[in-house]
Write a protein that holds these residues in place. Structure first.
Motif, PDB file in Angstrom:
ATOM      1  N   LYS B  11       0.849  -1.258  -0.074  1.00  0.00           N
ATOM      2  CA  LYS B  11      -0.082   0.033  -0.025  1.00  0.00           C
ATOM      3  C   LYS B  11       0.755   1.184  -0.118  1.00  0.00           C
ATOM      4  CE  LYS B  11      -4.408  -1.218   1.380  1.00  0.00           C
ATOM      5  NZ  LYS B  11      -4.412  -2.889   1.117  1.00  0.00           N
ATOM      6  N   GLU B  12       2.078   1.025   0.621  1.00  0.00           N
ATOM      7  CA  GLU B  12       2.913   2.321   0.572  1.00  0.00           C
ATOM      8  C   GLU B  12       4.269   1.947   0.543  1.00  0.00           C
ATOM      9  OE1 GLU B  12       2.168   4.303   4.287  1.00  0.00           O
ATOM     10  OE2 GLU B  12       3.047   2.846   5.419  1.00  0.00           O
ATOM     11  N   ASN B  55       1.546   6.399 -12.989  1.00  0.00           N
ATOM     12  CA  ASN B  55       1.214   7.847 -13.418  1.00  0.00           C
ATOM     13  C   ASN B  55       1.513   8.237 -14.712  1.00  0.00           C
ATOM     14  OD1 ASN B  55       0.610   8.393 -10.405  1.00  0.00           O
ATOM     15  ND2 ASN B  55       2.802   8.833 -10.052  1.00  0.00           N
ATOM     16  N   GLY B  84       1.233   7.633  -6.137  1.00  0.00           N
ATOM     17  CA  GLY B  84       0.462   7.639  -7.668  1.00  0.00           C
ATOM     18  C   GLY B  84      -0.390   6.300  -7.798  1.00  0.00           C
ATOM     19  N   THR B  85      -0.773   6.123  -9.124  1.00  0.00           N
ATOM     20  CA  THR B  85      -1.428   5.126  -9.514  1.00  0.00           C
ATOM     21  C   THR B  85      -0.971   4.180 -10.540  1.00  0.00           C
ATOM     22  OG1 THR B  85      -3.346   6.831  -9.125  1.00  0.00           O
ATOM     23  CG2 THR B  85      -3.775   4.605 -10.333  1.00  0.00           C
ATOM     24  N   LYS B  87      -1.657   1.595 -13.444  1.00  0.00           N
ATOM     25  CA  LYS B  87      -2.604   1.386 -14.282  1.00  0.00           C
ATOM     26  C   LYS B  87      -2.131  -0.203 -15.189  1.00  0.00           C
ATOM     27  CE  LYS B  87      -5.396   4.980 -15.237  1.00  0.00           C
ATOM     28  NZ  LYS B  87      -5.430   6.424 -16.105  1.00  0.00           N
ATOM     29  N   GLU B 101      -6.553  -0.660 -11.659  1.00  0.00           N
ATOM     30  CA  GLU B 101      -5.760   0.330 -11.090  1.00  0.00           C
ATOM     31  C   GLU B 101      -5.446  -0.169  -9.527  1.00  0.00           C
ATOM     32  OE1 GLU B 101      -7.503   4.035 -13.421  1.00  0.00           O
ATOM     33  OE2 GLU B 101      -7.335   4.267 -11.308  1.00  0.00           O
ATOM     34  N   GLU B 102      -4.211   0.261  -9.111  1.00  0.00           N
ATOM     35  CA  GLU B 102      -4.109   0.202  -7.744  1.00  0.00           C
ATOM     36  C   GLU B 102      -3.137   1.378  -7.235  1.00  0.00           C
ATOM     37  OE1 GLU B 102      -4.617  -1.734  -5.472  1.00  0.00           O
ATOM     38  OE2 GLU B 102      -5.546  -3.284  -6.902  1.00  0.00           O
ATOM     39  N   LYS B 103      -3.446   1.911  -6.073  1.00  0.00           N
ATOM     40  CA  LYS B 103      -2.767   3.226  -5.727  1.00  0.00           C
ATOM     41  C   LYS B 103      -1.663   2.981  -4.793  1.00  0.00           C
ATOM     42  CE  LYS B 103      -6.071   7.150  -5.963  1.00  0.00           C
ATOM     43  NZ  LYS B 103      -6.932   6.457  -7.099  1.00  0.00           N
ATOM     44  N   ALA B 105       1.143   4.696  -1.729  1.00  0.00           N
ATOM     45  CA  ALA B 105       1.344   6.089  -1.308  1.00  0.00           C
ATOM     46  C   ALA B 105       2.868   6.191  -0.746  1.00  0.00           C
ATOM     47  CB  ALA B 105       0.371   6.256   0.202  1.00  0.00           C
TER      48      ALA B 105
END
Lengths: 150, 108
Positions: B11-12, B55, B84-85, B87, B101-103, B105
């Motif tokens: 996640k980050e 991005n 960012g994201t 794709k 899509e996955e974000k 941080a």
């Protein structure tokens, strides 16, 4: 050499051939086009040995899903990175397996996929660096589908 | 259409960290070399292209041939310099594109 192996394989186990992906028994003239792929990718240049570590099982019990991992030594910076990698299987009906495209954003020139192998054969990887240099590595995988030797 | 693709990534991440991304999409990956009970060749239907952008910038792409196993699993890395994201897209022989899509941080 390989053609003989393949024929031997069919002689040994006609039954399991049906389970494999290959219709080679029917049209044995189909020659694998690995050389064409290599020629197209390298434009005739001779790739050097090294830099690539190709990880495949020595013996694959099921040729339908063989794990493949590849790792290429490279700083992966904007000036020097691995651009493209082709993976070929010289005993499959079609030699092509995958073409990987990396960028400096990849961080590492490393990838894993799962591939199909029709019979015991060599898996070849050729990497093209951002400066145009080429490296190659190959591994032999024994495929024993359905428990009868190939 | 196919099930939702499965994607695994942290996640980050710290700035400059290289993370591992694992993806799996359900697909028969019909090689075009098998025959059905009537002896007719089953037409080829595979995912022929996978791409990952972060991005808007390309990170990794892969052209797939029939020698890729069913339910293609693709694992690769990405260097994270900003939040960012991601794709992801899988292109089928018939032209359908599966996207996800996955974000991510940045670690504080």
């Amino acid at each position: 050499m390989k053609a003989i192996n393949r024929r031997q394989a069919f002689a040994l186990g006609g039954g399991f051939v049906m389970l494999t992906l290959m219709p080679m028994a029917a049209d044995a003239e189909v020659t694998n086009d690995a050389a064409k792929w290599i020629e197209k990718f390298t434009s005739g240049k001779q790739p050097a040995k090294g830099k690539i570590s190709l990880d495949l099982p020595e013996i694959a019990e099921n040729g339908n899903t063989v794990p493949l991992s590849i790792n290429i030594e490279s700083p992966m910076t904007a000036d020097s990175y691995v651009k493209e990698v082709i993976i070929l299987a010289d005993g499959n009906p079609n030699a092509g397996v995958a073409t990987l495209s990396f960028t400096p954003l990849s961080g590492k020139a490393e990838a894993s996929i799962r591939i199909r192998l029709a019979t015991t054969q060599n898996v070849v990887a050729i990497a093209k660096m951002s400066d145009g240099s080429l490296f190659t590595e190959q591994k032999t995988v024994k495929v024993t589908i359905g428990g009868c030797g190939g | 259409m196919a099930d939702k693709p499965r994607i695994k990534l942290p996640k980050e991440a710290a700035k400059g960290e290289v993370i591992q991304i694992k993806t799996l999409v359900s697909h028969v990956m019909e090689s075009g070399q098998r025959k059905d009970a009537q002896g007719k060749t089953i037409p080829r239907k595979i995912i022929n292209k996978f791409a990952c952008e972060f991005n808007g910038k390309p990170v990794f792409a892969c052209a797939l041939e029939p020698a890729i196993s069913a339910n293609p699993y693709i694992q690769f890395d990405a260097k994270i310099d900003e939040a960012g994201t991601f794709k992801f897209s899988w292109t089928d022989d018939d032209g359908t594109v599966i996207t996800a899509e996955e974000k991510i941080a940045l670690k504080a």
